[in-house]
Design a protein around this motif. Structure first.
Motif, PDB file in Angstrom:
ATOM      1  N   MET A 169     -43.806 -63.417  48.097  1.00 55.34           N
ATOM      2  CA  MET A 169     -42.548 -63.908  48.675  1.00 55.34           C
ATOM      3  C   MET A 169     -42.064 -65.153  47.940  1.00 55.34           C
ATOM      4  SD  MET A 169     -43.401 -63.417  52.732  1.00 55.34           S
ATOM      5  CE  MET A 169     -41.838 -64.098  53.298  1.00 55.34           C
ATOM      6  N   ALA A 170     -42.991 -66.020  47.590  1.00 58.62           N
ATOM      7  CA  ALA A 170     -42.621 -67.257  46.888  1.00 58.62           C
ATOM      8  C   ALA A 170     -42.029 -66.945  45.512  1.00 58.62           C
ATOM      9  CB  ALA A 170     -43.839 -68.165  46.754  1.00 58.62           C
ATOM     10  N   VAL A 171     -42.650 -66.020  44.804  1.00 56.57           N
ATOM     11  CA  VAL A 171     -42.139 -65.634  43.485  1.00 56.57           C
ATOM     12  C   VAL A 171     -40.772 -64.975  43.628  1.00 56.57           C
ATOM     13  CG1 VAL A 171     -42.535 -64.158  41.479  1.00 56.57           C
ATOM     14  CG2 VAL A 171     -44.454 -65.402  42.503  1.00 56.57           C
ATOM     15  N   ALA A 172     -40.624 -64.110  44.627  1.00 55.93           N
ATOM     16  CA  ALA A 172     -39.338 -63.435  44.850  1.00 55.93           C
ATOM     17  C   ALA A 172     -38.237 -64.449  45.133  1.00 55.93           C
ATOM     18  CB  ALA A 172     -39.461 -62.445  46.005  1.00 55.93           C
ATOM     19  N   GLN A 173     -38.534 -65.426  45.970  1.00 55.88           N
ATOM     20  CA  GLN A 173     -37.515 -66.418  46.309  1.00 55.88           C
ATOM     21  C   GLN A 173     -37.082 -67.199  45.068  1.00 55.88           C
ATOM     22  OE1 GLN A 173     -37.872 -68.456  50.098  1.00 55.88           O
ATOM     23  NE2 GLN A 173     -37.384 -70.394  49.124  1.00 55.88           N
ATOM     24  N   ASP A 174     -38.016 -67.559  44.248  1.00 48.75           N
ATOM     25  CA  ASP A 174     -37.701 -68.306  43.034  1.00 48.75           C
ATOM     26  C   ASP A 174     -36.859 -67.457  42.075  1.00 48.75           C
ATOM     27  OD1 ASP A 174     -38.171 -70.666  41.258  1.00 48.75           O
ATOM     28  OD2 ASP A 174     -39.124 -69.134  40.017  1.00 48.75           O
ATOM     29  N   GLN A 175     -37.248 -66.199  41.880  1.00 47.73           N
ATOM     30  CA  GLN A 175     -36.546 -65.340  40.928  1.00 47.73           C
ATOM     31  C   GLN A 175     -35.146 -64.965  41.420  1.00 47.73           C
ATOM     32  OE1 GLN A 175     -37.697 -64.454  37.798  1.00 47.73           O
ATOM     33  NE2 GLN A 175     -39.240 -65.994  38.303  1.00 47.73           N
TER      34      GLN A 175
ATOM     35  N   LYS B 244     -39.425 -58.450  39.157  1.00 43.62           N
ATOM     36  CA  LYS B 244     -40.805 -58.086  39.476  1.00 43.62           C
ATOM     37  C   LYS B 244     -41.504 -59.220  40.225  1.00 43.62           C
ATOM     38  CE  LYS B 244     -41.421 -54.849  35.644  1.00 43.62           C
ATOM     39  NZ  LYS B 244     -42.268 -54.441  34.502  1.00 43.62           N
ATOM     40  N   ILE B 245     -42.294 -58.811  41.191  1.00 41.49           N
ATOM     41  CA  ILE B 245     -43.102 -59.776  41.941  1.00 41.49           C
ATOM     42  C   ILE B 245     -44.539 -59.264  41.997  1.00 41.49           C
ATOM     43  CG2 ILE B 245     -41.162 -60.632  43.309  1.00 41.49           C
ATOM     44  CD1 ILE B 245     -42.109 -58.899  45.621  1.00 41.49           C
ATOM     45  N   PRO B 246     -45.518 -60.159  42.083  1.00 37.35           N
ATOM     46  CA  PRO B 246     -46.922 -59.723  42.119  1.00 37.35           C
ATOM     47  C   PRO B 246     -47.287 -59.178  43.503  1.00 37.35           C
ATOM     48  CG  PRO B 246     -46.788 -62.106  42.317  1.00 37.35           C
ATOM     49  CD  PRO B 246     -45.382 -61.628  42.107  1.00 37.35           C
ATOM     50  N   ILE B 247     -47.553 -57.880  43.600  1.00 33.82           N
ATOM     51  CA  ILE B 247     -47.873 -57.273  44.886  1.00 33.82           C
ATOM     52  C   ILE B 247     -49.383 -57.232  45.064  1.00 33.82           C
ATOM     53  CG2 ILE B 247     -47.728 -55.174  46.285  1.00 33.82           C
ATOM     54  CD1 ILE B 247     -45.069 -54.590  45.003  1.00 33.82           C
ATOM     55  N   ASN B 248     -49.856 -57.976  46.050  1.00 34.66           N
ATOM     56  CA  ASN B 248     -51.287 -58.015  46.380  1.00 34.66           C
ATOM     57  C   ASN B 248     -51.394 -57.871  47.887  1.00 34.66           C
ATOM     58  OD1 ASN B 248     -53.948 -58.556  46.910  1.00 34.66           O
ATOM     59  ND2 ASN B 248     -54.018 -60.522  45.859  1.00 34.66           N
ATOM     60  N   THR B 249     -51.773 -56.665  48.335  1.00 38.30           N
ATOM     61  CA  THR B 249     -51.804 -56.388  49.773  1.00 38.30           C
ATOM     62  C   THR B 249     -53.172 -56.623  50.408  1.00 38.30           C
ATOM     63  OG1 THR B 249     -52.293 -54.045  49.362  1.00 38.30           O
ATOM     64  CG2 THR B 249     -49.976 -54.677  49.534  1.00 38.30           C
ATOM     65  N   ALA B 250     -54.089 -57.242  49.658  1.00 39.85           N
ATOM     66  CA  ALA B 250     -55.433 -57.459  50.188  1.00 39.85           C
ATOM     67  C   ALA B 250     -55.458 -58.492  51.310  1.00 39.85           C
ATOM     68  CB  ALA B 250     -56.372 -57.879  49.063  1.00 39.85           C
TER      69      ALA B 250
END
Length: 385
Positions: free
Chosen positions: A79-85, A64-70
């Motif tokens: 993207m940073a969280v995805a890369q780490d996970q 899971k990654i935090p999706i914030n499209t604002a």
């Protein structure tokens, strides 16, 4: 047995890969795992990972990654969280070959995490051009981190080679989606979608442009104004993807649907339901790649709005317009006059593409050990090419 992993973050890339993945999963010499992330795991986008489980595939991880499209900042944080996970996953699991389709921002993070740990990548849909969206540079960046490439047209194959990839590792196999959409399992199509087939309707699928200076709010207002001018038909809206400012599109579309009885909205649909919907529509209206790659195979026109898909190879059933209410409504009326008279041609279609992908993958798995023994070289074009 080779461990093949497919990373997916959206309804679109999973739907495109589905028939090909089934062939891989049925092969006793390969073990297929799926890594799900992005909008697939978000309730706002329908929590579509359930479709993967229903199809019987093994999901080795839900990341899971935090999706914030604002804003772009919110996307970059995701993207940073995805890369780490994903780095954690590749560090703790043996992956013989990673499959990545396309150009989603979360897939760039996956590719970096894999390439930095020397996980070989097979990239699908490389070499394409979409000048109006950040997918453009993401796609080419993933190409440079991959050792194998499945492209959809010869033009795209040549572009991947132009980027320095060795020709013997670049294969033009057509677009899976251009063939997949012709195999609709009606058991996956809910009655509410089947009921629409008796009506005359347009399907609308509209995403933000993220590399241009356009105002997303102004664009969606132009689109909705154009639709209001043609009230004698029905309109079926599909939810926008998780790009920057997609929340603006979603807010105004949902408000429009509440105020207009001839409009309905589906946040997400099974791939078969979406293709059934398209097959029975007057045309697809918006700026989705499916309008260029899949819709022609279903025999329908696409009114392609704005610059999001600018640069893509396209067939004779694509009508390009600016994001202007008058141009959009004029194109809609034109399609109403001609949509039954011209047979669409699809430059992305190759027969048995899922089988071609599978058989080519099998050959690559056999030579994988040889091809990963040394780092890949940059392939220089001969002078004048």
């Amino acid at each position: 047995m080779k461990h093949i992993v497919f990373a997916t973050g959206s309804r679109a890339d999973y739907g495109i890969m589905r028939r090909f993945l089934r062939l891989v999963d049925d092969d006793k010499e390969m073990r297929l795992s799926i890594l799900a992330t992005g909008a697939l795991l978000d309730d706002r986008f329908g929590y579509q990972v359930e479709l993967i489980y229903q199809d019987g595939f093994h999901v080795d991880g839900e990341i899971k990654i935090p999706i914030n499209t604002a804003s772009d900042l919110g996307v970059i944080h995701a993207m940073a969280v995805a890369q780490d996970q994903f780095a954690e996953y590749f560090s703790g699991n043996v992956v013989d070959l990673l499959l990545i389709l396309g150009d989603r921002y979360e897939m760039l993070s996956v590719a970096v995490a894999a390439a930095m740990q020397r996980v070989p990548i097979l990239h699908i849909h490389g070499g394409e051009a979409t000048f109006g969206n950040y997918d453009e540079f993401i796609r080419h960046a993933i190409t440079k981190m991959s050792i194998y490439h499945f492209t959809t047209t010869d033009e795209y194959r040549n572009r991947v080679i132009q980027l320095g990839e060795a020709p013997e590792r670049v294969f033009c196999l057509g677009a899976l989606g251009a063939e997949n959409c012709m195999y609709i399992e009606e058991g996956n199509v809910p009655d509410i979608i089947k009921a629409l087939s008796g009506k005359k309707y347009f399907v609308i699928l509209f995403h933000p442009e993220t590399l241009t200076n356009v105002d997303t709010l102004a664009q969606v207002q132009e689109l909705l104004t154009a639709i209001e001018a043609i009230q004698e038909y029905s309109f079926v809206f599909i939810g926008s993807n998780a790009d920057t400012h997609s929340d603006v599109i979603r807010e105004y579309v949902e408000r429009f649907v509440e105020e207009n009885q001839n409009a309905v909205y589906f946040e997400n649909l099974h791939t078969d339901a979406y293709h059934y919907l398209l097959k029975n529509a007057i045309c697809l209206l918006g700026n989705s790649s499916s309008g260029i790659i899949e819709a022609p195979s279903l025999g329908i026109y696409t009114i392609n709005i704005g610059d999001r898909q600018k640069g893509r190879v396209r067939g004779n059933s694509i009508i390009d317009v600016r994001c202007n209410a008058l141009e959009i409504s004029a194109a809609m009326r034109k399609v109403l006059e001609i949509y039954r008279t011209v047979k669409p041609e699809n430059p992305y279609y190759k027969g048995n593409s899922a089988r071609l992908y599978y058989e080519t993958l099998k050959k690559l798995v056999d030579r994988l050990e040889h091809d990963t023994r040394e780092p890949k070289n940059f392939f220089d074009l001969a002078e004048g090419q």
